[in-house]
Design a protein around this motif. Structure first.
Motif, PDB file in Angstrom:
ATOM      1  N   GLU A 105       0.839  -1.189   0.000  1.00  0.00           N
ATOM      2  CA  GLU A 105       0.000   0.000   0.000  1.00  0.00           C
ATOM      3  C   GLU A 105       0.875   1.241   0.000  1.00  0.00           C
ATOM      4  OE1 GLU A 105      -2.532  -0.231   3.376  1.00  0.00           O
ATOM      5  OE2 GLU A 105      -3.907  -1.689   2.470  1.00  0.00           O
ATOM      6  N   LEU A 106       0.386   2.269  -0.668  1.00  0.00           N
ATOM      7  CA  LEU A 106       1.024   3.583  -0.671  1.00  0.00           C
ATOM      8  C   LEU A 106       0.084   4.525   0.075  1.00  0.00           C
ATOM      9  CD1 LEU A 106       3.432   5.240  -1.739  1.00  0.00           C
ATOM     10  CD2 LEU A 106       2.189   5.506  -3.902  1.00  0.00           C
ATOM     11  N   ARG A 107       0.521   4.975   1.240  1.00  0.00           N
ATOM     12  CA  ARG A 107      -0.345   5.781   2.093  1.00  0.00           C
ATOM     13  C   ARG A 107      -0.590   7.167   1.492  1.00  0.00           C
ATOM     14  NH1 ARG A 107       3.435   4.195   6.001  1.00  0.00           N
ATOM     15  NH2 ARG A 107       4.129   6.367   6.139  1.00  0.00           N
ATOM     16  N   VAL A 108      -1.709   7.749   1.879  1.00  0.00           N
ATOM     17  CA  VAL A 108      -2.033   9.122   1.486  1.00  0.00           C
ATOM     18  C   VAL A 108      -2.067   9.987   2.730  1.00  0.00           C
ATOM     19  CG1 VAL A 108      -3.850  10.631   0.609  1.00  0.00           C
ATOM     20  CG2 VAL A 108      -3.277   8.531  -0.616  1.00  0.00           C
ATOM     21  N   SER A 109      -1.343  11.098   2.682  1.00  0.00           N
ATOM     22  CA  SER A 109      -1.323  12.044   3.792  1.00  0.00           C
ATOM     23  C   SER A 109      -1.335  13.458   3.220  1.00  0.00           C
ATOM     24  CB  SER A 109      -0.083  11.840   4.664  1.00  0.00           C
ATOM     25  OG  SER A 109      -0.047  12.789   5.718  1.00  0.00           O
ATOM     26  N   GLY A 110      -2.375  14.216   3.531  1.00  0.00           N
ATOM     27  CA  GLY A 110      -2.474  15.578   3.027  1.00  0.00           C
ATOM     28  C   GLY A 110      -3.036  15.623   1.625  1.00  0.00           C
ATOM     29  N   GLU A 111      -3.104  16.840   1.083  1.00  0.00           N
ATOM     30  CA  GLU A 111      -3.703  17.050  -0.240  1.00  0.00           C
ATOM     31  C   GLU A 111      -2.843  17.998  -1.049  1.00  0.00           C
ATOM     32  OE1 GLU A 111      -7.993  18.392  -2.227  1.00  0.00           O
ATOM     33  OE2 GLU A 111      -7.761  18.219  -0.048  1.00  0.00           O
ATOM     34  N   ASN A 112      -2.703  17.700  -2.327  1.00  0.00           N
ATOM     35  CA  ASN A 112      -1.981  18.562  -3.252  1.00  0.00           C
ATOM     36  C   ASN A 112      -2.986  19.526  -3.870  1.00  0.00           C
ATOM     37  OD1 ASN A 112      -0.544  19.767  -5.315  1.00  0.00           O
ATOM     38  ND2 ASN A 112       0.413  17.870  -6.032  1.00  0.00           N
ATOM     39  N   SER A 113      -2.996  20.767  -3.416  1.00  0.00           N
ATOM     40  CA  SER A 113      -3.958  21.764  -3.902  1.00  0.00           C
ATOM     41  C   SER A 113      -3.442  22.516  -5.120  1.00  0.00           C
ATOM     42  CB  SER A 113      -4.289  22.757  -2.786  1.00  0.00           C
ATOM     43  OG  SER A 113      -3.115  23.398  -2.318  1.00  0.00           O
ATOM     44  N   GLU A 114      -2.158  22.327  -5.466  1.00  0.00           N
ATOM     45  CA  GLU A 114      -1.574  23.065  -6.585  1.00  0.00           C
ATOM     46  C   GLU A 114      -1.689  22.307  -7.907  1.00  0.00           C
ATOM     47  OE1 GLU A 114       2.425  23.925  -5.510  1.00  0.00           O
ATOM     48  OE2 GLU A 114       1.868  25.235  -3.841  1.00  0.00           O
ATOM     49  N   ARG A 115      -1.728  20.986  -7.851  1.00  0.00           N
ATOM     50  CA  ARG A 115      -1.811  20.183  -9.074  1.00  0.00           C
ATOM     51  C   ARG A 115      -3.207  20.309  -9.679  1.00  0.00           C
ATOM     52  NH1 ARG A 115       1.250  17.936 -12.902  1.00  0.00           N
ATOM     53  NH2 ARG A 115       2.759  17.358 -11.278  1.00  0.00           N
ATOM     54  N   LYS A 116      -3.275  20.772 -10.921  1.00  0.00           N
ATOM     55  CA  LYS A 116      -4.554  20.926 -11.598  1.00  0.00           C
ATOM     56  C   LYS A 116      -4.756  19.768 -12.575  1.00  0.00           C
ATOM     57  CE  LYS A 116      -5.095  24.803  -9.483  1.00  0.00           C
ATOM     58  NZ  LYS A 116      -5.999  24.865  -8.314  1.00  0.00           N
ATOM     59  N   PRO A 117      -6.001  19.310 -12.753  1.00  0.00           N
ATOM     60  CA  PRO A 117      -6.251  18.229 -13.712  1.00  0.00           C
ATOM     61  C   PRO A 117      -5.798  18.629 -15.112  1.00  0.00           C
ATOM     62  CG  PRO A 117      -8.176  18.626 -12.332  1.00  0.00           C
ATOM     63  CD  PRO A 117      -7.216  19.748 -12.063  1.00  0.00           C
ATOM     64  N   GLY A 118      -5.306  17.674 -15.849  1.00  0.00           N
ATOM     65  CA  GLY A 118      -4.852  17.931 -17.211  1.00  0.00           C
ATOM     66  C   GLY A 118      -4.447  16.647 -17.877  1.00  0.00           C
ATOM     67  N   PRO A 119      -4.163  16.678 -19.180  1.00  0.00           N
ATOM     68  CA  PRO A 119      -3.762  15.453 -19.883  1.00  0.00           C
ATOM     69  C   PRO A 119      -2.448  14.915 -19.334  1.00  0.00           C
ATOM     70  CG  PRO A 119      -3.423  17.397 -21.253  1.00  0.00           C
ATOM     71  CD  PRO A 119      -4.181  17.854 -20.053  1.00  0.00           C
ATOM     72  N   LEU A 120      -2.305  13.584 -19.397  1.00  0.00           N
ATOM     73  CA  LEU A 120      -1.077  12.963 -18.920  1.00  0.00           C
ATOM     74  C   LEU A 120       0.067  13.315 -19.853  1.00  0.00           C
ATOM     75  CD1 LEU A 120      -2.342   9.389 -17.948  1.00  0.00           C
ATOM     76  CD2 LEU A 120      -2.039  11.384 -16.470  1.00  0.00           C
ATOM     77  N   PRO A 121       1.258  13.549 -19.308  1.00  0.00           N
ATOM     78  CA  PRO A 121       2.405  13.851 -20.170  1.00  0.00           C
ATOM     79  C   PRO A 121       2.825  12.626 -20.979  1.00  0.00           C
ATOM     80  CG  PRO A 121       3.123  13.574 -17.901  1.00  0.00           C
ATOM     81  CD  PRO A 121       1.624  13.550 -17.878  1.00  0.00           C
ATOM     82  N   LYS A 122       3.372  12.870 -22.175  1.00  0.00           N
ATOM     83  CA  LYS A 122       3.878  11.784 -23.002  1.00  0.00           C
ATOM     84  C   LYS A 122       5.372  11.615 -22.784  1.00  0.00           C
ATOM     85  CE  LYS A 122       0.653  11.418 -26.873  1.00  0.00           C
ATOM     86  NZ  LYS A 122       0.523  11.386 -28.352  1.00  0.00           N
ATOM     87  N   LEU A 123       5.817  10.390 -22.845  1.00  0.00           N
ATOM     88  CA  LEU A 123       7.242  10.105 -22.754  1.00  0.00           C
ATOM     89  C   LEU A 123       7.877  10.222 -24.130  1.00  0.00           C
ATOM     90  CD1 LEU A 123       7.207   6.952 -20.420  1.00  0.00           C
ATOM     91  CD2 LEU A 123       7.217   9.380 -19.792  1.00  0.00           C
ATOM     92  N   THR A 124       9.201  10.364 -24.144  1.00  0.00           N
ATOM     93  CA  THR A 124       9.927  10.453 -25.408  1.00  0.00           C
ATOM     94  C   THR A 124       9.823   9.144 -26.174  1.00  0.00           C
ATOM     95  OG1 THR A 124      11.482  11.998 -24.397  1.00  0.00           O
ATOM     96  CG2 THR A 124      12.171  10.921 -26.450  1.00  0.00           C
ATOM     97  N   ALA A 125       9.509   9.237 -27.459  1.00  0.00           N
ATOM     98  CA  ALA A 125       9.350   8.046 -28.284  1.00  0.00           C
ATOM     99  C   ALA A 125      10.677   7.301 -28.401  1.00  0.00           C
ATOM    100  CB  ALA A 125       8.847   8.425 -29.674  1.00  0.00           C
ATOM    101  N   PRO A 126      10.637   5.971 -28.476  1.00  0.00           N
ATOM    102  CA  PRO A 126      11.880   5.193 -28.621  1.00  0.00           C
ATOM    103  C   PRO A 126      12.628   5.570 -29.897  1.00  0.00           C
ATOM    104  CG  PRO A 126      10.009   3.770 -28.105  1.00  0.00           C
ATOM    105  CD  PRO A 126       9.446   5.118 -28.420  1.00  0.00           C
TER     106      PRO A 126
END
Length: 432
Positions: free
Chosen positions: A280-301
């Motif tokens: 399990e990865l615990r959750v503590s607190g809240e990130n109020s600065e991160r806004k929803p948005g598209p996931l970043p893409k990784l560099t193509a091989p």
């Protein structure tokens, strides 16, 4: 161990050792005996092998395109060698005794020097009597960092493995039990995940790097408390992110996920009896600065595109329990030949594209790993599928792969169910 005891492993996350960065050259890995808390805290410890005092060993962080130098010191009572799984490196640095190097004998050391060409998630592990040395703990994560950091709040490595343990935590030495070798291989009665951190915030965006370091177990995974996508497989970025469902990792396979945290994160192995909690990865607190948005893409091989195949080869997996007669001298074979033959399975000119039909003519799944290269899985409609260095074939399944063999040397091909490899499922190709 019963299901209640198995699930108790989720009570606390085992945090991986702190990363070692390539800026401190040379990096040093010392193979040695270690004592590890595999069972939950308060229960027995386990005598194992490891690197730098722990198993898994330290997370190595390398720069893409930069020279890496890693000194491996052997403080064991037996020889060893280290393979840098998934890295397209120089053949003499691949870490395979007989094919590419001599053993690192007790008290000796060897410095591996190579330039990793691809960013992504990889790992390192013993490649000598590896069905035992990896099960005992000689393995660890290796991350080749992106040229431009990906926009996430945390980068978390997750290593999966399993062991056969007694109630007191001692390891059961059944690594070459013939019944296991002839069937699904060494399969633990206890499993868990090791995480590089144990806490995040609600709303964080996190990159999860999943590595199956088990010797034989396939992990069908289900994650809770996240929303996101699979963005890379075996270190290679996907052209399009993929849904988190049907996430299955064969031994040695990896998957990178980018997820948003919606609650406490559970890592569960799916079984016919329900889910087994690995960590399990615990959750503590809240990130109020991160806004929803598209996931970043990784560099193509940056790999050469396949051309017209110069050869079409067939590699047939044979033998094992319920597998019928085959001509090999061991429990398993490729094309009626068990263990490393004196001559290569194929001789290939550098730069040639080769199509290989992988045919599983056995009653068990196999994860076939090609050293020094990645290959395209060919889809049913003939199109190019995922780039992998290890492909999983179910019992009686066949699959074609396309590989541009642009890396000269003698390269191992084997089943990464390591019990099957020691049982005979090993061969090699020579790229001239």
């Amino acid at each position: 161990m019963n299901r209640r005891h198995f699930l108790a492993s989720a009570s606390a996350a085992m945090v991986l050792p702190r990363p070692s960065f390539a800026s401190a050259l040379p990096l040093t890995l010392k193979a040695q005996s270690v004592t590890q808390q595999i069972l939950p805290e308060g229960e027995g410890t386990t005598a194992m092998l490891g690197f730098n005092g722990s198993t898994p060993g330290p997370e190595l962080r390398l720069k893409r395109g930069a020279q890496a130098s890693i000194k491996v010191e052997n403080a064991l009572q037996e020889g060893t060698a280290v393979h840098w799984h998934g890295i397209r490196l120089e053949n003499r640095m691949d870490g395979v005794p007989v094919l590419t190097q001599d053993l690192i004998n007790p008290g000796d050391s060897k410095t591996y020097s190579f330039v990793p060409p691809d960013a992504g998630t990889y790992w390192y592990h013993s490649h000598y009597i590896s069905q035992e040395q990896v099960a005992r703990g000689l393995m660890g994560p290796l991350i080749v960092e992106d040229d431009m950091p990906v926009d996430v709040d945390h980068d978390v490595t997750v290593i999966l493995s399993d062991w056969i343990l007694n109630q007191d935590g001692s390891l059961v030495d059944e690594f070459t039990d013939m019944h296991s070798v002839a069937h699904a291989g060494y399969m633990g009665n206890f499993a868990r995940a090791f995480l590089s951190r144990d806490e995040v915030r609600q709303g964080d965006r996190v990159r999860l790097r999943l590595i199956n370091a088990a010797t034989n177990r396939i992990f069908p995974l289900m994650l809770s408390g996240v929303s996101g996508s699979v963005v890379a497989l075996d270190g290679m970025a996907l052209s399009q992110p993929r849904d988190l469902s049907d996430l299955v990792l064969a031994p040695a396979q990896r998957a990178d996920l980018i997820v948003d945290i919606t609650g406490p994160v559970g890592f569960d192995m799916q079984t016919g009896q329900g889910g087994y909690r690995l960590a399990e990865l615990r959750v503590s607190g809240e990130n109020s600065e991160r806004k929803p948005g598209p996931l970043p893409k990784l560099t193509a091989p940056n790999l050469p595109a396949p051309g017209s195949p110069a050869q079409h080869l067939t590699l047939t997996m044979m033998g094992g329990a319920m597998g019928g007669h085959h001509g090999g001298a061991n429990i398993w074979s490729f094309n009626d030949v068990s263990d490393l033959p004196p001559d290569p399975f194929a001789t290939i000119e550098r730069g040639e594209t080769v199509r290989i039909t992988l045919a599983n003519d056995t009653a068990f799944p196999h994860g076939i790993h090609l050293h020094g290269h990645h290959f395209y899985e060919v889809a049913a409609d003939g199109s190019l599928g995922d780039l992998r260095d290890t492909t999983l074939l179910a019992a009686r399944e066949s699959r074609d792969v396309l590989c541009v063999f642009d890396n000269p040397g003698r390269w191992l091909i084997h089943c990464h169910m390591l019990s099957h490899a020691i049982g005979g499922m090993r061969t090699w190709v020579e790229v001239t």
